[in-house]
Design an enzyme around this catalytic site. Structure first.
Site, PDB file in Angstrom:
ATOM      1  N   SER A 280      34.459  40.286  37.989  1.00 32.29           N
ATOM      2  CA  SER A 280      34.745  41.714  38.144  1.00 32.29           C
ATOM      3  C   SER A 280      34.660  42.422  36.801  1.00 32.29           C
ATOM      4  O   SER A 280      35.408  42.115  35.866  1.00 32.29           O
ATOM      5  CB  SER A 280      36.141  41.901  38.747  1.00 32.29           C
ATOM      6  OG  SER A 280      36.508  43.255  38.628  1.00 32.29           O
TER       7      SER A 280
ATOM      8  N   HIS B  35      30.753  42.039  40.407  1.00 29.58           N
ATOM      9  CA  HIS B  35      31.638  42.843  41.251  1.00 29.58           C
ATOM     10  C   HIS B  35      32.001  44.120  40.508  1.00 29.58           C
ATOM     11  O   HIS B  35      32.524  44.082  39.390  1.00 29.58           O
ATOM     12  CB  HIS B  35      32.880  42.016  41.583  1.00 29.58           C
ATOM     13  CG  HIS B  35      33.790  42.659  42.571  1.00 29.58           C
ATOM     14  ND1 HIS B  35      33.562  42.639  43.930  1.00 29.58           N
ATOM     15  CD2 HIS B  35      34.940  43.352  42.399  1.00 29.58           C
ATOM     16  CE1 HIS B  35      34.534  43.283  44.545  1.00 29.58           C
ATOM     17  NE2 HIS B  35      35.394  43.740  43.639  1.00 29.58           N
TER      18      HIS B  35
ATOM     19  N   ASP C 135      34.099  47.527  40.617  1.00 29.80           N
ATOM     20  CA  ASP C 135      35.236  48.199  41.256  1.00 29.80           C
ATOM     21  C   ASP C 135      35.224  49.686  40.954  1.00 29.80           C
ATOM     22  O   ASP C 135      35.528  50.099  39.833  1.00 29.80           O
ATOM     23  CB  ASP C 135      36.551  47.605  40.724  1.00 29.80           C
ATOM     24  CG  ASP C 135      36.793  46.208  41.254  1.00 29.80           C
ATOM     25  OD1 ASP C 135      36.783  46.034  42.488  1.00 29.80           O
ATOM     26  OD2 ASP C 135      36.993  45.294  40.427  1.00 29.80           O
TER      27      ASP C 135
ATOM     28  N   MET D 140      36.950  53.188  41.526  1.00 27.59           N
ATOM     29  CA  MET D 140      38.260  53.727  41.941  1.00 27.59           C
ATOM     30  C   MET D 140      38.322  55.215  41.650  1.00 27.59           C
ATOM     31  O   MET D 140      37.893  55.660  40.578  1.00 27.59           O
ATOM     32  CB  MET D 140      39.369  53.037  41.151  1.00 27.59           C
ATOM     33  CG  MET D 140      39.380  51.535  41.282  1.00 27.59           C
ATOM     34  SD  MET D 140      40.685  50.843  40.270  1.00 27.59           S
ATOM     35  CE  MET D 140      40.436  49.096  40.590  1.00 27.59           C
TER      36      MET D 140
ATOM     37  N   HIS E 242      32.326  47.610  45.113  1.00 26.95           N
ATOM     38  CA  HIS E 242      33.563  47.706  45.907  1.00 26.95           C
ATOM     39  C   HIS E 242      34.105  49.126  45.768  1.00 26.95           C
ATOM     40  O   HIS E 242      34.679  49.473  44.741  1.00 26.95           O
ATOM     41  CB  HIS E 242      34.554  46.654  45.365  1.00 26.95           C
ATOM     42  CG  HIS E 242      35.875  46.645  46.046  1.00 26.95           C
ATOM     43  ND1 HIS E 242      36.954  45.922  45.559  1.00 26.95           N
ATOM     44  CD2 HIS E 242      36.315  47.251  47.179  1.00 26.95           C
ATOM     45  CE1 HIS E 242      37.981  46.085  46.355  1.00 26.95           C
ATOM     46  NE2 HIS E 242      37.635  46.895  47.338  1.00 26.95           N
TER      47      HIS E 242
ATOM     48  N   MET F 262      36.628  51.762  46.209  1.00 34.59           N
ATOM     49  CA  MET F 262      38.027  52.084  46.522  1.00 34.59           C
ATOM     50  C   MET F 262      38.162  53.595  46.376  1.00 34.59           C
ATOM     51  O   MET F 262      38.813  54.099  45.454  1.00 34.59           O
ATOM     52  CB  MET F 262      38.953  51.322  45.574  1.00 34.59           C
ATOM     53  CG  MET F 262      39.073  49.851  45.956  1.00 34.59           C
ATOM     54  SD  MET F 262      39.743  48.863  44.624  1.00 34.59           S
ATOM     55  CE  MET F 262      38.255  48.560  43.692  1.00 34.59           C
TER      56      MET F 262
ATOM     57  N   MET G 205      41.343  41.599  50.586  1.00 42.04           N
ATOM     58  CA  MET G 205      42.083  41.829  49.339  1.00 42.04           C
ATOM     59  C   MET G 205      43.271  40.879  49.282  1.00 42.04           C
ATOM     60  O   MET G 205      44.077  40.806  50.205  1.00 42.04           O
ATOM     61  CB  MET G 205      42.597  43.276  49.276  1.00 42.04           C
ATOM     62  CG  MET G 205      41.540  44.340  49.070  1.00 42.04           C
ATOM     63  SD  MET G 205      40.464  44.099  47.644  1.00 42.04           S
ATOM     64  CE  MET G 205      41.626  44.031  46.284  1.00 42.04           C
TER      65      MET G 205
ATOM     66  N   PHE H   3      44.326  47.585  40.580  1.00 44.09           N
ATOM     67  CA  PHE H   3      44.453  47.045  39.226  1.00 44.09           C
ATOM     68  C   PHE H   3      44.020  45.577  39.184  1.00 44.09           C
ATOM     69  O   PHE H   3      44.259  44.837  40.139  1.00 44.09           O
ATOM     70  CB  PHE H   3      45.908  47.143  38.740  1.00 44.09           C
ATOM     71  CG  PHE H   3      46.401  48.562  38.711  1.00 44.09           C
ATOM     72  CD1 PHE H   3      46.191  49.357  37.587  1.00 44.09           C
ATOM     73  CD2 PHE H   3      47.018  49.123  39.821  1.00 44.09           C
ATOM     74  CE1 PHE H   3      46.613  50.684  37.568  1.00 44.09           C
ATOM     75  CE2 PHE H   3      47.439  50.453  39.819  1.00 44.09           C
ATOM     76  CZ  PHE H   3      47.237  51.233  38.685  1.00 44.09           C
TER      77      PHE H   3
ATOM     78  N   GLY I 231      44.367  41.786  37.212  1.00 42.15           N
ATOM     79  CA  GLY I 231      45.456  41.042  36.582  1.00 42.15           C
ATOM     80  C   GLY I 231      46.714  40.871  37.410  1.00 42.15           C
ATOM     81  O   GLY I 231      47.765  40.522  36.885  1.00 42.15           O
TER      82      GLY I 231
ATOM     83  N   ASP J   9      39.327  38.875  46.889  1.00 37.77           N
ATOM     84  CA  ASP J   9      39.395  39.648  45.643  1.00 37.77           C
ATOM     85  C   ASP J   9      40.842  39.905  45.243  1.00 37.77           C
ATOM     86  O   ASP J   9      41.595  40.531  45.988  1.00 37.77           O
ATOM     87  CB  ASP J   9      38.665  40.988  45.905  1.00 37.77           C
ATOM     88  CG  ASP J   9      38.589  41.886  44.689  1.00 37.77           C
ATOM     89  OD1 ASP J   9      38.914  41.437  43.578  1.00 37.77           O
ATOM     90  OD2 ASP J   9      38.170  43.059  44.870  1.00 37.77           O
TER      91      ASP J   9
ATOM     92  N   SER K 140      40.269  38.872  35.476  1.00 41.05           N
ATOM     93  CA  SER K 140      40.965  38.421  34.263  1.00 41.05           C
ATOM     94  C   SER K 140      40.824  36.925  34.001  1.00 41.05           C
ATOM     95  O   SER K 140      40.863  36.499  32.845  1.00 41.05           O
ATOM     96  CB  SER K 140      42.433  38.830  34.282  1.00 41.05           C
ATOM     97  OG  SER K 140      42.890  38.968  35.578  1.00 41.05           O
TER      98      SER K 140
HETATM   99  C1  DX5 Z   1      41.494  45.286  42.336  1.00 46.10           C
HETATM  100  C2  DX5 Z   1      40.037  44.999  42.226  1.00 46.10           C
HETATM  101  C3  DX5 Z   1      39.701  43.609  41.794  1.00 46.10           C
HETATM  102  C4  DX5 Z   1      40.171  43.239  40.415  1.00 46.10           C
HETATM  103  C5  DX5 Z   1      40.197  41.740  40.300  1.00 46.10           C
HETATM  104  O1  DX5 Z   1      41.661  46.520  42.928  1.00 46.10           O
HETATM  105  O2  DX5 Z   1      39.402  45.201  43.464  1.00 46.10           O
HETATM  106  O3  DX5 Z   1      38.309  43.368  41.903  1.00 46.10           O
HETATM  107  O4  DX5 Z   1      39.367  43.769  39.409  1.00 46.10           O
HETATM  108  O5  DX5 Z   1      40.777  41.407  39.093  1.00 46.10           O
HETATM  109  P1  DX5 Z   1      41.643  40.082  38.899  1.00 46.10           P
HETATM  110  O6  DX5 Z   1      40.749  38.930  39.177  1.00 46.10           O
HETATM  111  O7  DX5 Z   1      42.100  40.166  37.495  1.00 46.10           O
HETATM  112  O8  DX5 Z   1      42.779  40.149  39.900  1.00 46.10           O
HETATM  113 ZN    ZN Z   2      37.319  44.555  43.765  1.00 44.41          ZN
END
Ligand code: DX5
Ligand code: ZN
Length: 225
Positions: free
Chosen positions: A13, A38, A40, A42, A71, A73, A142, A148, A150, A180, A203
């Site tokens: 990601s 990936h 993200d 947002m 992805h 969001m 999910m 977020f 981490g 994810d 992370s």
């Molecule tokens: C969260 C994201 C994830 C996130 C994954 O909303 O959709 O893709 O970046 O990060 P880690 O692997 O650190 O949980």
């Molecule tokens: Zn994601």
């Protein structure tokens, strides 16, 4: 462990990447065996965070051959599908909670030759998207609240994977199942055993000093090596 029927794919990601060093960090992940990227997106409305959008994806597309797994969001994602296709998305995931027009949006994505996917937040029952499975190439489950990187993996989400896998087999669908949130070398195998074939990891890849080694380790654990 029984051999999974689909190839196991790791999707780092970008959110966890050092944005001042994207090219080199992506190369290190590819060297470790990562195939998807990936991305993200947002909007600060559907989730309480803002990340990046089409301009960044479009510019990465020029120098990166990975499969772009976008992805979304964002609220009412149907407004931006053309933009993300133009930016170079190979797979577009929308959230079932983000629009009342899931079916037509997924059909539209597919009609443009891009893979379509639907995602569910942790509190959304998996059965609520069964009416959409025929319009999807992939389902993204999910395993943290979206917004977020981490966060801690929610193992109870694997029950959704098992249920979905059963439903998909029953209906003879060839669905990809992606997970994810909080994925690392310690839980990757349990995800695959439940039925996942695409693992997103942020992370646990980009947060490590040796990105190539971290990528390899997750893939090895995921495939039981
Ligand atoms: C969260 C994201 C994830 C996130 C994954 O909303 O959709 O893709 O970046 O990060 P880690 O692997 O650190 O949980
Ligand atoms: Zn994601």
């Amino acid at each position: 462990m029984a051999k999974p029927s689909k190839k196991i794919i790791l999707a780092p990601s970008l959110l966890a990447c050092d944005f001042s060093d994207i090219k080199s960090q992506l190369k290190q992940a590819v060297d470790g065996g990562a195939e998807y990227l990936h991305l993200d997106v947002m909007d600060g409305v559907f989730v309480p965070n803002i990340s990046f959008g089409q301009p960044l994806i479009k510019s990465l597309r020029k120098s990166c051959d990975m499969v772009f797994d976008v992805h979304l969001m964002i609220t009412k994602p149907e407004r931006y599908i053309d933009d993300f296709i133009d930016a170079g998305a190979d797979i577009i995931t929308i959230h079932s909670e983000a629009t009342e027009n899931c079916k037509s949006t997924l059909d539209y994505i597919k009609s443009k030759g891009v893979k379509s996917a639907v995602s569910v937040k942790p509190k959304t029952p998996i059965s609520s998207i069964y009416n959409l499975l025929d319009c999807c190439d992939m389902v993204l489950i999910m395993s943290v609240e979206p917004g977020f990187g981490g966060q801690k993996f929610m193992p109870e989400m694997l029950e959704k994977v098992v249920e979905l896998k059963k439903e998909s087999a029953l209906r003879r669908l060839d669905l990809d199942i992606e997970i994810d949130g909080g994925i690392d070398a310690s839980n990757a195998l349990s995800c695959v055993e439940a039925g996942v074939n695409i693992l997103v990891a942020g992370s646990s890849i980009f947060g490590k000093p040796d990105i190539t080694a971290a990528t390899k380790e997750i893939l090895e654990k995921a495939t039981g090596n």
